[in-house]
Structure formats: structure tokens, C-alpha cells
Motif scaffolding. Structure first.
Motif, PDB file in Angstrom:
ATOM      1  N   LYS A   1       0.825  -1.218   0.000  1.00 44.92           N
ATOM      2  CA  LYS A   1       0.000   0.000   0.000  1.00 44.92           C
ATOM      3  C   LYS A   1       0.852   1.258   0.000  1.00 44.92           C
ATOM      4  CE  LYS A   1      -4.494  -1.335   1.889  1.00 44.92           C
ATOM      5  NZ  LYS A   1      -5.493  -1.075   2.962  1.00 44.92           N
TER       6      LYS A   1
ATOM      7  N   LEU B   1       3.588   1.613  -1.580  1.00 39.75           N
ATOM      8  CA  LEU B   1       4.083   1.790  -2.947  1.00 39.75           C
ATOM      9  C   LEU B   1       3.064   2.435  -3.873  1.00 39.75           C
ATOM     10  CD1 LEU B   1       5.958  -1.612  -3.332  1.00 39.75           C
ATOM     11  CD2 LEU B   1       7.003   0.647  -3.082  1.00 39.75           C
ATOM     12  N   ILE B   2       1.756   2.202  -3.630  1.00 38.03           N
ATOM     13  CA  ILE B   2       0.744   2.780  -4.519  1.00 38.03           C
ATOM     14  C   ILE B   2       0.163   4.082  -3.984  1.00 38.03           C
ATOM     15  CG2 ILE B   2       0.092   0.493  -5.365  1.00 38.03           C
ATOM     16  CD1 ILE B   2      -2.593   0.934  -3.749  1.00 38.03           C
ATOM     17  N   SER B   3       0.456   4.415  -2.755  1.00 38.40           N
ATOM     18  CA  SER B   3      -0.175   5.588  -2.142  1.00 38.40           C
ATOM     19  C   SER B   3       0.335   6.883  -2.764  1.00 38.40           C
ATOM     20  CB  SER B   3       0.092   5.605  -0.636  1.00 38.40           C
ATOM     21  OG  SER B   3       1.464   5.824  -0.380  1.00 38.40           O
TER      22      SER B   3
ATOM     23  N   GLY C   1      -0.382   8.365  -5.479  1.00 38.55           N
ATOM     24  CA  GLY C   1      -0.021   8.286  -6.882  1.00 38.55           C
ATOM     25  C   GLY C   1       1.386   7.770  -7.090  1.00 38.55           C
ATOM     26  N   GLY C   2       1.846   6.916  -6.158  1.00 40.01           N
ATOM     27  CA  GLY C   2       3.188   6.349  -6.258  1.00 40.01           C
ATOM     28  C   GLY C   2       4.262   7.179  -5.595  1.00 40.01           C
ATOM     29  N   ARG C   3       3.836   8.274  -4.908  1.00 40.35           N
ATOM     30  CA  ARG C   3       4.827   9.124  -4.232  1.00 40.35           C
ATOM     31  C   ARG C   3       4.667   9.130  -2.713  1.00 40.35           C
ATOM     32  NH1 ARG C   3       6.639  14.228  -7.966  1.00 40.35           N
ATOM     33  NH2 ARG C   3       6.973  13.038  -9.878  1.00 40.35           N
ATOM     34  N   CYS C   4       3.679   8.442  -2.204  1.00 40.86           N
ATOM     35  CA  CYS C   4       3.469   8.214  -0.776  1.00 40.86           C
ATOM     36  C   CYS C   4       3.287   9.501   0.031  1.00 40.86           C
ATOM     37  CB  CYS C   4       4.600   7.399  -0.145  1.00 40.86           C
ATOM     38  SG  CYS C   4       4.241   6.919   1.563  1.00 40.86           S
TER      39      CYS C   4
ATOM     40  N   ASP D   1      10.209  11.915  -5.290  1.00 36.09           N
ATOM     41  CA  ASP D   1      10.350  10.855  -6.284  1.00 36.09           C
ATOM     42  C   ASP D   1       9.423   9.686  -5.935  1.00 36.09           C
ATOM     43  OD1 ASP D   1      12.377  12.262  -7.801  1.00 36.09           O
ATOM     44  OD2 ASP D   1      13.738  11.836  -6.149  1.00 36.09           O
ATOM     45  N   SER D   2       9.926   8.501  -5.902  1.00 35.09           N
ATOM     46  CA  SER D   2       9.092   7.316  -5.749  1.00 35.09           C
ATOM     47  C   SER D   2       8.827   6.947  -4.293  1.00 35.09           C
ATOM     48  CB  SER D   2       9.769   6.130  -6.445  1.00 35.09           C
ATOM     49  OG  SER D   2       9.095   4.935  -6.155  1.00 35.09           O
ATOM     50  N   ALA D   3       7.631   6.386  -4.059  1.00 39.32           N
ATOM     51  CA  ALA D   3       7.288   5.837  -2.748  1.00 39.32           C
ATOM     52  C   ALA D   3       8.220   4.695  -2.369  1.00 39.32           C
ATOM     53  CB  ALA D   3       5.839   5.351  -2.754  1.00 39.32           C
ATOM     54  N   ARG D   4       8.921   4.137  -3.347  1.00 43.05           N
ATOM     55  CA  ARG D   4       9.860   3.054  -3.047  1.00 43.05           C
ATOM     56  C   ARG D   4      10.936   3.511  -2.072  1.00 43.05           C
ATOM     57  NH1 ARG D   4      12.714   0.506  -7.796  1.00 43.05           N
ATOM     58  NH2 ARG D   4      12.770   2.636  -8.598  1.00 43.05           N
TER      59      ARG D   4
END
Length: 415
Positions: free
Chosen positions: A66, A68-70, A72-75, A130-133
Motif C-alpha cells: 500500500k 508503494l501505490i499511495s 499516486g506512487g509518491r506516498c 520521487d518514488s514511494a519506493r
């Protein structure tokens, strides 16, 4: 610098495997955390860094799904304005302790320590640049620092307790003195959400409150909206109200009813059969505006005047509530009544779009059966429940992640 963290996470992810331990004896740990989402990760890393031997289990094939998708992918990882009154619970005081002891500023400090770039979007909402990763990578790095053993793609088949908890999975069995339930609620079942935690809680004698979809679009046919046609795709600034609760943000008319931030917010307070009120002109004196236009543009049609305030399709639909006459022919009392309706447009939704579209679950494990300081079950030594599984639900905008961090930390400090 956060890119290096993400690359490290990608490398780590290849090492977090569906490990088959059936060939080995039952393995013993101090703590077993079931659920590798936001709350579970926070609990595991906190306990691990206290020197506890921790196992983190999840039935999914990756951690932090969750997260990772939150956003819009930026958490949207927390909110600057986090406060107890922005959470819903049968006990409005329960969540104060955890939120006070591990605050949004504590999590922001963790993010900054890992050099993850972020920004405030609106209303205190903080997002990764950048990314929620990067957030998952940070949490995994912290778990590694605490020597947490992470096992994914392991389905729990049974949980029992005699002197210790025993967790049987389809790939092995484990024991621990402490067991933490962190598998979330019922929202977004396509990502694997189930009632697992509620079932286990009930098995051990914990009560579970009524659960409902929260932060969810509401369904309403055109007639429930007071118009004659579907007006999907129209967005406007409004105030949505349900009882004493109001939210001033955007609303979106959809082919199924209502969505947008203000609607998602109010949905957590709305109950089946109830109504909500929409102020379609929150920063305008509607009556004064209509009467001024009657004097200034007497020959104009109502839809033309309303077109100054609303998107054209909505203006035309709303104008059908007025006589098809020039503004000059409309009595002031008619304009006053219509203005009052624009300021309080009553809608009775037929329902919501359910758990499939809900961002959170309202309700959960009854807080009467948990310690607000440690998240421990009052009558089951060693059992804990955290995150969305508990009857604490935050507003839209990073509040539910903060509850995950705070409740996870509280349990992690106690196990």
C-alpha cells in the motif's frame, strides 16, 4: 541520495524471498509481526533495534504494497497538522498517547536522516519528490539494522497459544512470546486485504466494532443529486457537511455519484440512509450575487448567470430548478430560495463504492480491549494490534500513515 536508497532496496528485495522452512524445526523468536505494511514494518524495526529477535511475515509477495501505490506512487507519508481530533474512533482519546509519543516530526526526522527529498503538496500533506519506493527502502534498511527476519509469500494457516504463540504457515512454523497483528483492514481487497486480523482477534476474545468503508466515493443517481442527468467529470470547490463535520476541498461529480477530497473525507462520517449537505459556493454570498445580477443583467437567462459561477454543464443543470425566464422576471424570494439551496444542497447517497475503492476501513479491533500506551491486548499477554486493524481511522492526507507509524512504534517499544 534517495535514489541510492531505492537501489539498495531493489537489491534487498531480491533477498526477501518466500523461504521454505518446512525441512527445519519450529523456529523461535522473541516477536512475530504478521503484516509487512506500514505499521508492521515500523513495529518490527523498532523492536529489532531494541535487540529483540523479530520475524516479520506477510502473505503477499512484497512488503509495503500500500505504501508503494499511495499518493499516486509518491506516498503521502504524514501530515504536518496531525492532531488527535483528526482521527475517528469509538474512544476519541485512545490514539492520543501513541500520536503524542511518536509524532509526525519524528517520522519526518527519519525521512530526512535517509536523505529522502519531499515536499508539502497542500493542507500539510507531505509527499516524496520521487518514488514511494524510497519510503519502503528506508523502512527495510531500518529493519536490516535491527536484524529483522523478513519472510514474504507465507500464508498463515493457524495461530495458537499455550505458553507462547505458535504461528503455522504453509512454509513453516514459528514461536514467540509476543505476537503483533498488523494485517490492516478490509480496504482494497485486490491487494490482498482480508478480515484475517479481526478473525484472530475474536479467537483470542477481543471485540471488533462495526466496520465500514472509509475515505470512499459515494454513490448517488442524478435524482439524488437534484439534477436530471449524469454530470460526470465536473469538479468544483465546495464544502461537504455531515452532522457537525465539514470539509472544504474539491468535489468531483462522477458517473456513479460523488468523489473528490471533500467527499472522501465526509464519507468516513456518513452512514447509510443519512444525507450530506454541499455548499456549492463556499466563498460567495449566493443571494447577493443573484440579486445583483438581476439588476445588472436583467435580460440574461439564469443558466448564463450561473455560468459565471459553475462549469457550463452544471450551470445548465442547476438552472432547470428555476423558471425559464429572464432574470428580471424572477421574484427576489425565488432567487433567495434558490441561493439557499446552492449554499446547502442536500444529497442522500444510495451507498458507497465499498471496500474495493475505500482507502481505509472505519472501525476495527475495539480499543476497550487494548492498552493505548502499548497497543497490547488487556487480557491476552503478549498479543498486540496496530495500524488500520484497530478502531482508529484518520482523515485523508497522510493521517492514516502517521497512525501506522505511531501505533507501530508504540508496540515496538513494548514487545
Amino acid at each position: 541520495m534517495s535514489e541510492a536508497l531505492v537501489q539498495a532496496f531493489d537489491a534487498q528485495a531480491s533477498d526477501v524471498r518466500a523461504f521454505d522452512v518446512r525441512a527445519f524445526d519450529v523456529r523461535a523468536f522473541d516477536v512475530i509481526v504478521i503484516g509487512a505494511g506500514a505499521a508492521g514494518l515500523m513495529c518490527a524495526l523498532t523492536a529489532g533495534q531494541r535487540g529483540r529477535k523479530v520475524l516479520l511475515l506477510d502473505h503477499a509477495d512484497k512488503v509495503g504494497a500500500k505504501i508503494l501505490i499511495s499518493g499516486g506512487g509518491r506516498c503521502n507519508f504524514t501530515n504536518l497538522h496531525c492532531a488527535p481530533d483528526r482521527f475517528i474512533s469509538s474512544n476519541p482519546h485512545f490514539h492520543k498517547s501513541a500520536l503524542d509519543r511518536y509524532t509526525q516530526h519524528d517520522f519526518i526526522a527519519l525521512v530526512e536522516r535517509h536523505r529522502i527529498a519531499y515536499h508539502e503538496k497542500t493542507l500539510g500533506q507531505l509527499f516524496c519528490d520521487d518514488s514511494a519506493r524510497a519510503i519502503v527502502a528506508m523502512l527495510m534498511a531500518e529493519c536490516a539494522a535491527g536484524h529483522v527476519e523478513v519472510r514474504i509469500a507465507q500464508r498463515v494457516t493457524d495461530i495458537s497459544r499455550v505458553d507462547q504463540f505458535r504461528v503455522d504457515t504453509d512454509k513453516g512454523s514459528f514461536t514467540a512470546g509476543s505476537l503483533v497483528l498488523a494485517t490492516g483492514g478490509l480496504s482494497i481487497p485486490k491487494m490482498g486485504a482480508t478480515g484475517f486480523t479481526y478473525d484472530i482477534a475474536k479467537r483470542f476474545g477481543l471485540r471488533v466494532t462495526e466496520t465500514l468503508p472509509g475515505l470512499v466515493p459515494l454513490t448517488a443517481p442524478p435524482e439524488a443529486l437534484g439534477v436530471a442527468e449524469v454530470l460526470s467529470g465536473i469538479s468544483l470547490n465546495a464544502v461537504a457537511t455531515c452532522g457537525p463535520h465539514s470539509f472544504h476541498e474539491a468535489i468531483l461529480l462522477t458517473h456513479r455519484g460523488l468523489s473528490g477530497p471533500a467527499i472522501l473525507q465526509i464519507s468516513s462520517y456518513w452512514r447509510q440512509g443519512g444525507s450530506i449537505a454541499l455548499d456549492l459556493l463556499p466563498e460567495q454570498d449566493a443571494e447577493a450575487f443573484l440579486k445583483e445580477r438581476k439588476r445588472g443583467r436583467p435580460k440574461a437567462e439564469p443558466k448564463t448567470i450561473l455560468g459565471e459561477l459553475f462549469p457550463a454543464r452544471l450551470a445548465q443543470a442547476l438552472a432547470k430548478s428555476l423558471p425559464n425566464e429572464p432574470m428580471a422576471n424572477l421574484p427576489d424570494r425565488t432567487l433567495a430560495a434558490f441561493a439557499a439551496r446552492l449554499k446547502r444542497w442536500e444529497v442522500t447517497p444510495t451507498g458507497s463504492e465499498g471496500y474495493a475503492k475505500a482507502e481505509v476501513t472505519v472501525g476495527g479491533i475495539d480499543t476497550r480491549d487494548l492498552s493505548s500506551k502499548t497497543m497490547a491486548a488487556r487480557n491476552v499477554p503478549g498479543l498486540y494490534a496496530i495500524g488500520e486493524a484497530v478502531d482508529v481511522t484518520g482523515w485523508l492526507g497522510g493521517y492514516n500513515f502517521q497512525w501506522a507509524w505511531s501505533s507501530g512504534w508504540a508496540a515496538g517499544e513494548a514487545v
